[in-house]
Scaffold this motif. Structure first.
Motif, PDB file in Angstrom:
ATOM      1  N   ASN A 159     -53.286 -32.484 -43.339  1.00 55.24           N
ATOM      2  CA  ASN A 159     -51.916 -33.195 -42.937  1.00 55.24           C
ATOM      3  C   ASN A 159     -51.738 -32.505 -41.856  1.00 55.24           C
ATOM      4  OD1 ASN A 159     -52.771 -34.618 -45.168  1.00 55.24           O
ATOM      5  ND2 ASN A 159     -50.349 -34.928 -45.832  1.00 55.24           N
ATOM      6  N   THR A 160     -51.598 -31.240 -41.616  1.00 59.98           N
ATOM      7  CA  THR A 160     -51.138 -30.525 -40.423  1.00 59.98           C
ATOM      8  C   THR A 160     -52.116 -30.964 -39.311  1.00 59.98           C
ATOM      9  OG1 THR A 160     -50.492 -28.598 -41.686  1.00 59.98           O
ATOM     10  CG2 THR A 160     -51.030 -28.221 -39.394  1.00 59.98           C
ATOM     11  N   PHE A 161     -53.299 -31.152 -39.524  1.00 59.80           N
ATOM     12  CA  PHE A 161     -54.172 -31.647 -38.517  1.00 59.80           C
ATOM     13  C   PHE A 161     -53.949 -33.097 -37.855  1.00 59.80           C
ATOM     14  CE2 PHE A 161     -58.029 -33.685 -36.661  1.00 59.80           C
ATOM     15  CZ  PHE A 161     -58.667 -32.631 -35.883  1.00 59.80           C
ATOM     16  N   ALA A 162     -53.346 -33.877 -38.920  1.00 59.11           N
ATOM     17  CA  ALA A 162     -53.445 -35.360 -38.691  1.00 59.11           C
ATOM     18  C   ALA A 162     -51.832 -35.605 -37.893  1.00 59.11           C
ATOM     19  CB  ALA A 162     -53.255 -35.884 -39.913  1.00 59.11           C
ATOM     20  N   VAL A 163     -50.915 -34.468 -38.316  1.00 63.33           N
ATOM     21  CA  VAL A 163     -49.453 -34.610 -37.714  1.00 63.33           C
ATOM     22  C   VAL A 163     -49.406 -33.790 -36.607  1.00 63.33           C
ATOM     23  CG1 VAL A 163     -46.887 -34.323 -38.538  1.00 63.33           C
ATOM     24  CG2 VAL A 163     -48.650 -35.207 -40.103  1.00 63.33           C
ATOM     25  N   LEU A 164     -49.853 -32.582 -36.518  1.00 61.97           N
ATOM     26  CA  LEU A 164     -49.461 -31.722 -35.510  1.00 61.97           C
ATOM     27  C   LEU A 164     -50.417 -31.585 -34.551  1.00 61.97           C
ATOM     28  CD1 LEU A 164     -47.738 -28.903 -37.593  1.00 61.97           C
ATOM     29  CD2 LEU A 164     -46.633 -30.799 -36.469  1.00 61.97           C
ATOM     30  N   VAL A 165     -51.833 -31.968 -34.796  1.00 61.37           N
ATOM     31  CA  VAL A 165     -52.799 -31.612 -33.722  1.00 61.37           C
ATOM     32  C   VAL A 165     -53.031 -32.832 -33.190  1.00 61.37           C
ATOM     33  CG1 VAL A 165     -55.084 -30.754 -33.656  1.00 61.37           C
ATOM     34  CG2 VAL A 165     -53.805 -29.770 -35.178  1.00 61.37           C
ATOM     35  N   VAL A 166     -53.742 -33.731 -34.034  1.00 62.85           N
ATOM     36  CA  VAL A 166     -54.204 -35.204 -33.306  1.00 62.85           C
ATOM     37  C   VAL A 166     -53.520 -36.166 -34.004  1.00 62.85           C
ATOM     38  CG1 VAL A 166     -56.038 -36.676 -32.516  1.00 62.85           C
ATOM     39  CG2 VAL A 166     -56.197 -34.386 -32.381  1.00 62.85           C
ATOM     40  N   ALA A 167     -52.513 -36.923 -33.714  1.00 64.57           N
ATOM     41  CA  ALA A 167     -52.106 -38.250 -34.428  1.00 64.57           C
ATOM     42  C   ALA A 167     -52.468 -39.611 -33.741  1.00 64.57           C
ATOM     43  CB  ALA A 167     -50.412 -37.973 -34.423  1.00 64.57           C
ATOM     44  N   LEU A 168     -52.494 -40.335 -34.723  1.00 62.81           N
ATOM     45  CA  LEU A 168     -52.739 -41.933 -34.220  1.00 62.81           C
ATOM     46  C   LEU A 168     -51.473 -42.240 -33.546  1.00 62.81           C
ATOM     47  CD1 LEU A 168     -54.726 -43.175 -37.438  1.00 62.81           C
ATOM     48  CD2 LEU A 168     -55.587 -42.293 -35.327  1.00 62.81           C
ATOM     49  N   ASP A 169     -51.682 -42.925 -32.688  1.00 62.67           N
ATOM     50  CA  ASP A 169     -50.666 -43.961 -31.933  1.00 62.67           C
ATOM     51  C   ASP A 169     -49.891 -44.479 -32.708  1.00 62.67           C
ATOM     52  OD1 ASP A 169     -49.271 -44.583 -29.827  1.00 62.67           O
ATOM     53  OD2 ASP A 169     -50.388 -46.391 -29.616  1.00 62.67           O
ATOM     54  N   GLY A 170     -48.584 -44.427 -32.906  1.00 61.63           N
ATOM     55  CA  GLY A 170     -47.351 -44.911 -33.565  1.00 61.63           C
ATOM     56  C   GLY A 170     -47.537 -44.419 -35.185  1.00 61.63           C
ATOM     57  N   THR A 171     -48.186 -43.423 -35.406  1.00 61.24           N
ATOM     58  CA  THR A 171     -48.055 -43.071 -36.698  1.00 61.24           C
ATOM     59  C   THR A 171     -47.766 -41.700 -36.836  1.00 61.24           C
ATOM     60  OG1 THR A 171     -49.763 -44.809 -37.441  1.00 61.24           O
ATOM     61  CG2 THR A 171     -49.358 -43.073 -39.305  1.00 61.24           C
ATOM     62  N   LEU A 172     -46.653 -41.102 -37.254  1.00 59.19           N
ATOM     63  CA  LEU A 172     -46.345 -39.838 -37.322  1.00 59.19           C
ATOM     64  C   LEU A 172     -46.762 -38.817 -36.239  1.00 59.19           C
ATOM     65  CD1 LEU A 172     -46.777 -38.768 -41.180  1.00 59.19           C
ATOM     66  CD2 LEU A 172     -44.808 -38.772 -39.661  1.00 59.19           C
ATOM     67  N   SER A 173     -46.483 -39.431 -34.952  1.00 59.07           N
ATOM     68  CA  SER A 173     -47.066 -38.934 -33.734  1.00 59.07           C
ATOM     69  C   SER A 173     -45.961 -38.244 -32.928  1.00 59.07           C
ATOM     70  CB  SER A 173     -47.234 -40.142 -32.804  1.00 59.07           C
ATOM     71  OG  SER A 173     -46.463 -40.820 -32.561  1.00 59.07           O
ATOM     72  N   GLY A 174     -44.641 -38.021 -33.494  1.00 58.36           N
ATOM     73  CA  GLY A 174     -43.677 -37.211 -32.977  1.00 58.36           C
ATOM     74  C   GLY A 174     -43.622 -35.945 -32.792  1.00 58.36           C
ATOM     75  N   LEU A 175     -44.518 -35.248 -33.193  1.00 63.74           N
ATOM     76  CA  LEU A 175     -44.781 -33.787 -33.067  1.00 63.74           C
ATOM     77  C   LEU A 175     -46.280 -33.371 -32.821  1.00 63.74           C
ATOM     78  CD1 LEU A 175     -42.292 -31.901 -35.544  1.00 63.74           C
ATOM     79  CD2 LEU A 175     -42.618 -31.540 -32.942  1.00 63.74           C
ATOM     80  N   SER A 176     -47.051 -34.225 -32.592  1.00 61.62           N
ATOM     81  CA  SER A 176     -48.559 -33.725 -32.236  1.00 61.62           C
ATOM     82  C   SER A 176     -48.780 -33.398 -31.086  1.00 61.62           C
ATOM     83  CB  SER A 176     -49.170 -35.282 -32.533  1.00 61.62           C
ATOM     84  OG  SER A 176     -48.952 -36.296 -31.542  1.00 61.62           O
ATOM     85  N   TRP A 177     -49.532 -32.495 -30.873  1.00 65.75           N
ATOM     86  CA  TRP A 177     -50.164 -31.869 -29.556  1.00 65.75           C
ATOM     87  C   TRP A 177     -50.804 -32.904 -28.839  1.00 65.75           C
ATOM     88  CZ3 TRP A 177     -48.625 -27.383 -27.563  1.00 65.75           C
ATOM     89  CH2 TRP A 177     -49.111 -26.964 -26.438  1.00 65.75           C
ATOM     90  N   TRP A 178     -51.593 -33.660 -29.550  1.00 61.87           N
ATOM     91  CA  TRP A 178     -52.271 -34.866 -28.779  1.00 61.87           C
ATOM     92  C   TRP A 178     -52.186 -36.159 -29.525  1.00 61.87           C
ATOM     93  CZ3 TRP A 178     -55.935 -30.614 -29.326  1.00 61.87           C
ATOM     94  CH2 TRP A 178     -56.394 -29.782 -28.185  1.00 61.87           C
TER      95      TRP A 178
END
Length: 292
Positions: free
Chosen positions: A236-255
């Motif tokens: 989940n750290t990878f999905a939320v903080l590293v690479v998030a999908l557009d429009g889904t929990l992307s508020g803090l992602s690096w990419w």
């Protein structure tokens, strides 16, 4: 399917493992979860007022700002507290029994295996061009709170599904389909979101169910929820903080990827499921080697 470690994990749940008690405990877990969400909404209202509540609810639902991400992760506090309260009040046993023994050692093992494979995946060519998202100063400012939030969110799901559900069902039934498969299906259905995932909603349920089976098996062989929690945390750290999908929990992602959950091809979801299987195999081999 039973291991000595899993037998020790299940033992505290056996004295009061009746189905009526389990169903009552499940209902109480849900009530505590929603009560905690209501408390959080009350705090939001206290800060922004009723007028702005609808806008904030929309932001929290999709997590498109740093604060919205933290608030969404914070809603899982109730999911963590529910099973622990039920274990103590309804089953008359220590809440810490839901975690099992050797928790943090297994947590490190699961996190290390997950991080190793996911970091290797970053070296592979991406199927689409990633876009830098959160400014560096914002990312590093919010990172400590985000990691705490992710520990709460992933820990809450592990406590409920692998701790309470798997443990209590195994204390009542011997067959692995009941205590391993049923909680995993419930975990998968928790991720059903046709609004944001569209036609991919059931594919995402399948991927989450597979993760649930992997987490349940790791709990079975280690006798604690640590390995599953560590793997879940890294995933989940990878999905939320590293690479998030557009429009889904992307508020803090690096990419951020230029696709939403609804736009993903089933092939990409299947590839993600294969990564889960690879991590599970690596962990099982690692655990087997350490036990010889």
């Amino acid at each position: 399917m039973w291991t000595p470690q899993f037998d020790r994990f299940v033992a505290p749940a056996r004295p009061k493992a009746g189905l009526l008690r389990f169903f009552a405990g499940t209902v109480l877990c849900v009530l505590i979860y929603f009560l905690a969400i209501m408390v959080m909404l009350g705090l939001v209202i206290g800060f922004v007022g009723f007028q702005a509540l609808d806008g904030w609810l929309g932001e929290i639902a999709i997590g498109d700002t740093p604060v919205a991400v933290l608030l969404l992760l914070g809603t899982f506090i109730g999911m963590a507290l529910g099973p622990m309260a039920v274990a103590r009040w309804l089953h008359d046993r220590p809440a810490l029994g839901l975690f099992g023994t050797g928790l943090w050692r297994s947590f490190g093992l699961g996190a290390a295996a997950g991080a190793s494979v996911l970091l290797i995946s970053l070296l592979l060519p991406a199927p689409f061009e990633l876009t830098r998202n959160t400014p560096s100063e914002v990312f590093w400012t919010f990172l400590p709170l985000a990691l705490i939030g992710l520990m709460i969110q992933t820990g809450a799901e592990e406590i409920l599904f692998r701790g309470y559900f798997q443990q209590q069902l195994a204390a009542r039934f011997n067959h692995w389909v009941i205590w391993m498969v049923l909680p995993s299906i419930a975990f998968g259905l928790l991720h059903f979101d046709p609004t944001s995932a569209g036609a991919n909603a059931w594919w995402i349920v399948a991927a989450a169910t597979l993760f649930g089976l992997v987490a349940a098996d790791l709990t079975r062989v280690t006798g604690n929820i640590g390995a599953a929690w560590g793997l879940h945390m890294v995933n989940n750290t990878f999905a939320v903080l590293v690479v998030a999908l557009d429009g889904t929990l992307s508020g803090l992602s690096w990419w951020v990827a230029p696709v939403s959950a609804a736009d993903l091809s089933p092939i990409l979801i299947a590839q993600d499921m294969m990564v889960t299987i690879i991590i599970w195999l690596a962990l099982r081999l690692w655990i087997a080697k350490r036990s010889t």
